[in-house]
Design an enzyme around this catalytic site. Structure first.
Site, PDB file in Angstrom:
ATOM      1  N   ARG A   1      -4.667   1.353  -1.072  1.00 15.69           N
ATOM      2  CA  ARG A   1      -4.553  -0.086  -0.840  1.00 15.69           C
ATOM      3  C   ARG A   1      -4.364  -0.895  -2.114  1.00 15.69           C
ATOM      4  O   ARG A   1      -5.064  -0.685  -3.118  1.00 15.69           O
ATOM      5  CB  ARG A   1      -5.815  -0.596  -0.125  1.00 15.69           C
ATOM      6  CG  ARG A   1      -5.697  -2.063   0.301  1.00 15.69           C
ATOM      7  CD  ARG A   1      -6.964  -2.550   0.949  1.00 15.69           C
ATOM      8  NE  ARG A   1      -6.791  -3.920   1.440  1.00 15.69           N
ATOM      9  CZ  ARG A   1      -7.790  -4.759   1.701  1.00 15.69           C
ATOM     10  NH1 ARG A   1      -9.030  -4.364   1.539  1.00 15.69           N
ATOM     11  NH2 ARG A   1      -7.548  -5.970   2.136  1.00 15.69           N
TER      12      ARG A   1
ATOM     13  N   ASN B   1       1.681  -0.464   5.516  1.00 19.63           N
ATOM     14  CA  ASN B   1       2.147  -0.889   4.194  1.00 19.63           C
ATOM     15  C   ASN B   1       3.041  -2.092   4.393  1.00 19.63           C
ATOM     16  O   ASN B   1       4.100  -1.979   5.010  1.00 19.63           O
ATOM     17  CB  ASN B   1       2.941   0.248   3.525  1.00 19.63           C
ATOM     18  CG  ASN B   1       3.688  -0.204   2.287  1.00 19.63           C
ATOM     19  OD1 ASN B   1       3.261  -1.113   1.589  1.00 19.63           O
ATOM     20  ND2 ASN B   1       4.824   0.418   2.023  1.00 19.63           N
ATOM     21  N   GLY B   2       2.625  -3.255   3.898  1.00 20.08           N
ATOM     22  CA  GLY B   2       3.516  -4.394   4.030  1.00 20.08           C
ATOM     23  C   GLY B   2       2.799  -5.717   4.143  1.00 20.08           C
ATOM     24  O   GLY B   2       1.589  -5.824   3.951  1.00 20.08           O
TER      25      GLY B   2
ATOM     26  N   CYS C   1       0.823  -1.190   0.000  1.00 24.15           N
ATOM     27  CA  CYS C   1       0.000   0.000   0.000  1.00 24.15           C
ATOM     28  C   CYS C   1       0.866   1.252   0.000  1.00 24.15           C
ATOM     29  O   CYS C   1       2.087   1.185   0.011  1.00 24.15           O
ATOM     30  CB  CYS C   1      -0.903   0.021   1.235  1.00 24.15           C
ATOM     31  SG  CYS C   1      -1.882  -1.487   1.445  1.00 24.15           S
TER      32      CYS C   1
END
Length: 610
Positions: free
Chosen positions: A50, A77-78, A2
């Site tokens: 996203r 994010n990840g 993201c």
């Protein structure tokens, strides 16, 4: 994967700044084309774009948990590869989940363990948590630095984002650089870890937590590489590496979408591809799809050199046949590279690396037509010591970073002759490069009692892991996320990195070969001839017409009195050494870099201040 961004400010009512927060978030649309979300209060605004990989229904962000009288809000994010184990542990501790993905696991881990939570994480991540009760923002980045995270402090405010373009979209942050920032761009070719180049912009370091509240900023390192005596014999080391690789790849194949692999015919990507294909067969997932990059007529144009002793295509065919994958070869032309030449600096918001990044971008663009997730072999050469310069005494004792010495040439600092006298006076590029090199050496975690060669190799390895790998990971992230593709990097698993770090140099090169220990670990996984293939660098365009086009573009800069880069160049030297030479395209890297700098300065309207 993201894109995340946010703004904390106690001097303004951010509910009146929604347009600004929307603008920052929309700057990251390419990182998350599937969905968007915002959470805005008087003090903080958070934005999220996203790319849906896990839990399509339950993973919307910003993610909010109300626990008693406390509110926690996160943008993330990840990917957390051990989230299922952590979820079970948190359930046993009394937590209740309303989603099935890793996002809620990350935030509930923070509720349970506070800023120690990242110590439990295995994955690639960058996230921000707003603790409403504490009035505190927490920024976290993964152990190796696979996922980027930048921030800027302006007065009492803090602005952050996955990419610098989110920060540059904020009204208070301008594209300004100092002489030091320009020296970094002209001399290093990469950012010193932590340096955002732009005035006021910094980077959250790998393995770091930053807490920000009204009292100021606090930095904590939750993970770093440690030096100690290696405990295992050769056979145990080989089996441990193999076990790690199978566990890591198995975890990284988890997704609610298709996963593909990159393959170059080299040891690293081929080994990961073979393991992934084996796991696919065991789990009845069907055939694995693989991808590679090349240039039209590469067989005709190929010539061996220091970094490329063999052509990739025959080796890729061997691996594809052995692993029984469905392969996709992406061939590029000179026109492709020229058409997308602006992609690197627009992705980085800084000058990029020309054809290397353009070709990666086009490879990822092709992959995205089929998949959202790919597996790549970055980091094996850094942690196992695979580069040629690890094995040459003269390069072990160079006065600068070895990959920069390769770019400079054997005549020390000769490429700095491209810069004007005024540039040397203002920026001191040679001195700046020396200072950065010495500062990097000062951070090496030494091992007392180690023999001189092993100590030298340890220093060398640390520079490669912290500086060169940092650049390669950022390049991979920016090019892949430019098309909304997540690239996973199994060799960056912190368990593997820490274990391999302390393997003695002689053992790493067992059987008299570079990365010999990894070659042994991949026995029965790959054909013997593939395992014994010497490292060959990333493919390069060899067409003379490509270099001729770059020469013409460089001439335009020299002829343009409005060029922002021109005052820092030595036109006579460039005319003689670059434009006036009918040299092979292996000389393209320095000219591409100069073209990137000039175009970036123009398009971003960069202001240079002392």
């Amino acid at each position: 994967m993201c894109g995340i961004t946010g703004w904390v400010d106690w001097s303004k009512d951010l509910t009146n700044e929604t347009a600004q927060i929307y603008k920052m978030t929309n700057a990251l649309t390419h990182r998350g084309p599937d969905d968007k979300g915002y959470w805005i209060s008087k003090t903080v605004g958070l934005g999220h774009r996203r790319l849906t990989i896990l839990d399509p229904e339950g993973g919307q962000q910003p993610f909010v948990i109300n626990e008693g009288n406390r509110k926690y809000v996160m943008v993330y994010n990840g990917e957390l590869y051990n989230f299922l184990e952590l979820r079970d542990e948190l359930l046993q501790k009394g937590h209740r989940f309303r989603t099935r993905g890793d996002t809620e696991v990350v935030l509930r881990a923070y509720l349970e363990w506070g800023i120690d939570a990242p110590k439990y994480f295995n994955g690639i991540f960058a996230f921000a948590i707003w603790d409403e009760a504490k009035q505190e923002l927490v920024l976290v980045r993964d152990q190796i630095g696979v996922k980027p995270l930048f921030y800027a402090q302006k007065g009492g405010a803090l602005i952050f984002g996955s990419e610098m373009k989110a920060l540059l979209a904020h009204v208070d942050i301008n594209p300004e650089i100092t002489y030091e920032g320009l020296a970094e761009i002209l001399t290093l070719g990469f950012r010193t870890p932590g340096n955002g180049i732009y005035k006021d912009i910094q980077e959250v370091m790998p393995g770091q937590v930053i807490q920000y509240n009204q009292q100021g900023k606090k930095e904590t390192t939750y993970w770093k590489i440690e030096s100690y005596a290696h405990p295992d014999d050769l056979d145990t080391t080989v089996s441990t590496i193999r076990e790690y690789l199978y566990d890591i790849v198995n975890r990284q194949l988890i997704a609610d979408t298709e996963v593909v692999t990159l393959v170059s015919g080299g040891l690293d990507s081929s080994g990961l591809t073979a393991i992934a294909a084996d796991l696919y067969r065991q789990q009845n997932k069907g055939s694995l799809h693989t991808y590679s990059i090349d240039f039209y007529d590469s067989e005709q144009d190929f010539a061996t050199d220091y970094m490329r002793p063999s052509l990739d295509t025959p080796w890729i065919e061997k691996v594809v046949q052995h692993c029984q994958t469905i392969h996709h070869k992406i061939d590029l032309t000179t026109s492709d590279l020229l058409e997308y030449a602006a992609t690197p600096y627009r992705a980085h918001d800084l000058p990029g690396f020309g054809e290397y990044e353009v070709s990666l971008y086009l490879l990822f663009k092709a992959i995205k037509q089929r998949a959202k997730v790919a597996i790549s072999g970055e980091a094996a050469d850094e942690i196992f010591g695979g580069y040629p310069w690890y094995h040459e005494d003269k390069r072990l004792h160079m006065p600068t970073f070895p990959w920069i010495h390769l770019w400079i040439g054997d005549r020390q600092y000769n490429r700095f002759s491209y810069f004007s006298e005024e540039c040397h006076r203002l920026l001191r590029p040679i001195e700046y490069l020396h200072d950065q090199y010495q500062a990097a050496l000062n951070d090496v975690p030494t091992l007392p009692g180690e023999d001189p060669l092993s100590a030298d190799i340890r220093k060398f390895s640390y520079l490669n892991m912290t500086h060169l790998l940092s650049m390669l990971l950022h390049r991979k992230d920016q090019m892949s996320m430019s098309v909304g593709l997540e690239v996973r990097v199994p060799f960056c698993d912190p368990r593997l990195v820490q274990y391999v770090w302390n393997i003695p140099w002689k053992m790493k090169n067992t059987d008299g070969m570079e990365k010999g220990i990894l070659r042994r670990a991949l026995a029965d996984v790959l054909p013997d001839d593939v395992r014994s293939r010497k490292k060959s660098a990333y493919p390069q365009m060899k067409k003379k017409e490509y270099y001729a086009a770059l020469q013409a573009q460089m001439q335009q800069i020299l002829d343009d009195p409005q060029s922002p880069l021109l005052p820092f160049l030595n036109p006579e030297e460039i005319q003689r050494e670059i434009i006036g030479q009918a040299v092979p395209s292996s000389m393209s890297a320095p000219i591409e870099r100069l073209l990137q700098i000039d175009r970036w300065m123009k398009e971003y309207q960069v202001e240079i201040r002392p």
